[in-house]
Design a protein around this motif. Sequence first.
Motif, short mmCIF file in Angstrom:
data_model
loop_
_atom_site.label_atom_id
_atom_site.label_comp_id
_atom_site.label_asym_id
_atom_site.label_seq_id
_atom_site.Cartn_x
_atom_site.Cartn_y
_atom_site.Cartn_z
N PRO A 12 1.46 4.04 9.24
CA PRO A 12 0.15 3.93 8.60
C PRO A 12 0.26 2.94 7.32
N SER A 13 -0.60 2.24 6.92
CA SER A 13 -0.26 1.61 5.79
C SER A 13 -0.73 2.31 4.54
N ARG A 14 0.01 3.34 4.02
CA ARG A 14 -0.34 3.79 2.91
C ARG A 14 -0.19 3.12 1.47
N MET A 15 -0.89 3.49 0.53
CA MET A 15 -0.61 2.92 -0.78
C MET A 15 0.11 4.07 -1.35
N LEU A 16 1.41 3.70 -1.80
CA LEU A 16 2.41 4.99 -2.37
C LEU A 16 2.37 4.47 -3.95
N MET A 17 1.42 5.51 -4.46
CA MET A 17 1.37 5.71 -5.95
C MET A 17 2.03 6.87 -6.67
N GLY A 18 3.06 7.18 -5.89
CA GLY A 18 3.98 8.35 -6.54
C GLY A 18 5.26 7.93 -7.29
N PRO A 19 6.24 8.92 -7.43
CA PRO A 19 7.29 8.42 -8.33
C PRO A 19 8.25 7.29 -7.70
N GLY A 20 8.03 6.84 -6.41
CA GLY A 20 8.91 6.24 -5.36
C GLY A 20 9.33 6.98 -4.34
N PRO A 21 9.70 6.36 -3.35
CA PRO A 21 9.55 4.66 -2.87
C PRO A 21 7.94 4.12 -3.00
N VAL A 22 7.85 3.11 -3.22
CA VAL A 22 6.52 2.45 -3.43
C VAL A 22 6.63 1.37 -2.44
N GLU A 344 -5.19 11.74 3.50
CA GLU A 344 -5.86 11.84 4.57
C GLU A 344 -7.15 10.73 4.63
N ASP A 345 -7.83 10.99 3.32
CA ASP A 345 -9.21 10.25 3.10
C ASP A 345 -8.94 8.81 2.77
N PHE A 346 -7.93 8.61 2.00
CA PHE A 346 -8.01 7.48 1.52
C PHE A 346 -6.60 6.70 1.45
N GLU A 347 -5.61 7.09 2.07
CA GLU A 347 -4.32 6.57 2.57
C GLU A 347 -3.64 6.22 1.25
N ILE A 348 -3.68 7.10 0.35
CA ILE A 348 -3.10 6.99 -0.98
C ILE A 348 -2.03 8.19 -1.25
N GLU A 349 -0.92 8.06 -1.41
CA GLU A 349 0.06 8.97 -1.89
C GLU A 349 0.22 8.93 -3.26
N ILE A 350 -0.08 10.26 -4.05
CA ILE A 350 0.49 10.46 -5.26
C ILE A 350 1.53 11.59 -5.41
N GLY A 351 2.33 11.74 -6.42
CA GLY A 351 3.17 12.81 -6.25
C GLY A 351 3.07 13.99 -7.00
N SER A 352 3.86 14.91 -6.40
CA SER A 352 4.09 16.46 -7.07
C SER A 352 5.06 16.47 -8.00
N ALA A 353 5.64 17.47 -8.22
CA ALA A 353 6.59 17.58 -9.32
C ALA A 353 7.49 18.92 -9.09
N PHE A 354 8.82 18.66 -9.57
CA PHE A 354 9.87 19.75 -9.43
C PHE A 354 9.76 20.69 -10.78
N ARG A 363 2.52 13.52 -10.48
CA ARG A 363 3.17 12.14 -10.86
C ARG A 363 2.44 11.10 -10.38
N ILE A 364 1.77 10.06 -11.07
CA ILE A 364 1.21 8.99 -10.45
C ILE A 364 1.60 7.85 -10.87
N GLY A 365 2.17 7.08 -9.65
CA GLY A 365 3.16 5.80 -10.27
C GLY A 365 2.32 4.38 -10.10
N ALA A 366 2.87 3.40 -10.89
CA ALA A 366 2.28 2.06 -10.57
C ALA A 366 3.49 1.24 -10.88
N MET A 367 4.15 1.03 -9.65
CA MET A 367 5.56 0.55 -10.00
C MET A 367 5.69 -0.89 -8.97
N GLY A 368 6.43 -1.74 -9.71
CA GLY A 368 6.92 -2.96 -8.98
C GLY A 368 5.71 -3.55 -8.20
N TYR A 369 5.59 -3.57 -6.94
CA TYR A 369 4.31 -4.47 -6.36
C TYR A 369 3.14 -3.71 -6.63
#
Length: 409
Positions: A12-22, A344-354, A363-369
């Motif tokens: 699926p074409s997700r938008m990866l706005m987590g801590p990577g991969p993006v 599921e609703d927006f196809e956007i991934e944000i990150g959890s934490a350790f 953790r919400i990333g805005a990296m590279g592309y």
Amino acid sequence: MTQNIFGQIDPPSRMLMGPGPVNVHPRVLRAMAADMLGQFDPEMTEYMNQTMALYRTVFMTENRWTLLVDGTARAGIEAALVSLLEPGSRLLIVRAGRFGLLLSEIAQRIGAEIFTIDIPWGEVATLKQIEDGIIAHRPNVLACIHGDTSTTMAQPLDGVGELCRRHDVLSYVDATATLGGMPVATDRWGVDIVTGGLQKCMGGPPGSSPITISDRAAAYIMSRRHVEAGIRSANTTDGTRARIASNYFDLAMIMDYWSEKRLNHHTEATSMLYAAREAARIMVEEGLEARFARHAAASRAMGAGLRAMGLTLFGSDEHRMANVTGVYIPEGVDGEKVRTRMREDFEIEIGSAFGPLQGRIWRIGAMGYNAAKHKVLLTLGALEAVLRQEGHGLVSGRAVDAALAEYGE
Ligand SMILES: *Cc1c(COP(=O)(O)O)cnc(C)c1O
């Protein structure tokens, strides 16, 4: 018997706005689709040389030894540590997050003696703390993380190289999360080895670890090249060294492979080299300053939007990485449920934490592309909608407005 051949890969074409991969820059994906070359084909060795030149710019260095270690970012980390350390070597680690712990874990297996400067998650070490640590523990090597994605903080490194040289200490920096997004100023810092990865701000896929090695670190590593099997102590007075304990991650052999000698080691991961080369080409074309400004702008807008939702950012503003933002999960909100609805609703991934931050921050990333205005706005709008759905009272539209205002509109 029928054989299940499964479906074609069609994620699926997700938008990866987590801590990577993006999401990977489309030009990098296209470069990876190119066919193989023989590893000593002049076209291939020329691509290797070009990749070295490009990564000198990326790492802001004149270091001759600037190349790729095949494997994810951890391969570069392990290659640096196994090549700088031997059983009994003294290693001082600045530990301020999960990746600092990873350095200890790797060094322990090598048999190094480990000393640490432990910093609470969300803070950074001062130059004074590092100097005190060096004086107290007399290490052979100092290791630290530039941007630790687990805490979203960036360790200032100006002066660290000079300090280490003054005390005759070799230095190593893991810049995986910041390379391509913030200045990784190898020569200005004066540090000996810096490693990175592609899947964060370089906008590539995981699987290649760019590395740069100072001449003095290279000389030390090369001095271990001819040591025969059989472990010698690091503390020998006759200057003999223990053999590097890994074949695949032996930087002396890897340097020989990338040198004019082209001594066969592994087969260079050709498609990853194409990817790394194209990712660096895009960065150099964009211009380093423009690229860092793009990441900083995305980070400021993300922070402004999150604050406009009444959320609290994690850690100090002064030391925040420009590419991933930690934000506290508001009271009474199920962080994992929000992440699921975002996906599921927006196809956007944000990150959890350790570790100590698990369940406490996203953790919400805005990296590279993905360090792009529209992606920041889409993420904020989606998060606001999901939080409202989850019963967290918010005035609709404020986050996006605040981010737009931060972008000067
Ligand atoms: C993401 C990250 C890594 C990851 O290494 P991989 O082997 O590519 O998973 C290492 N160090 C830091 C600081 C990171 O942010």
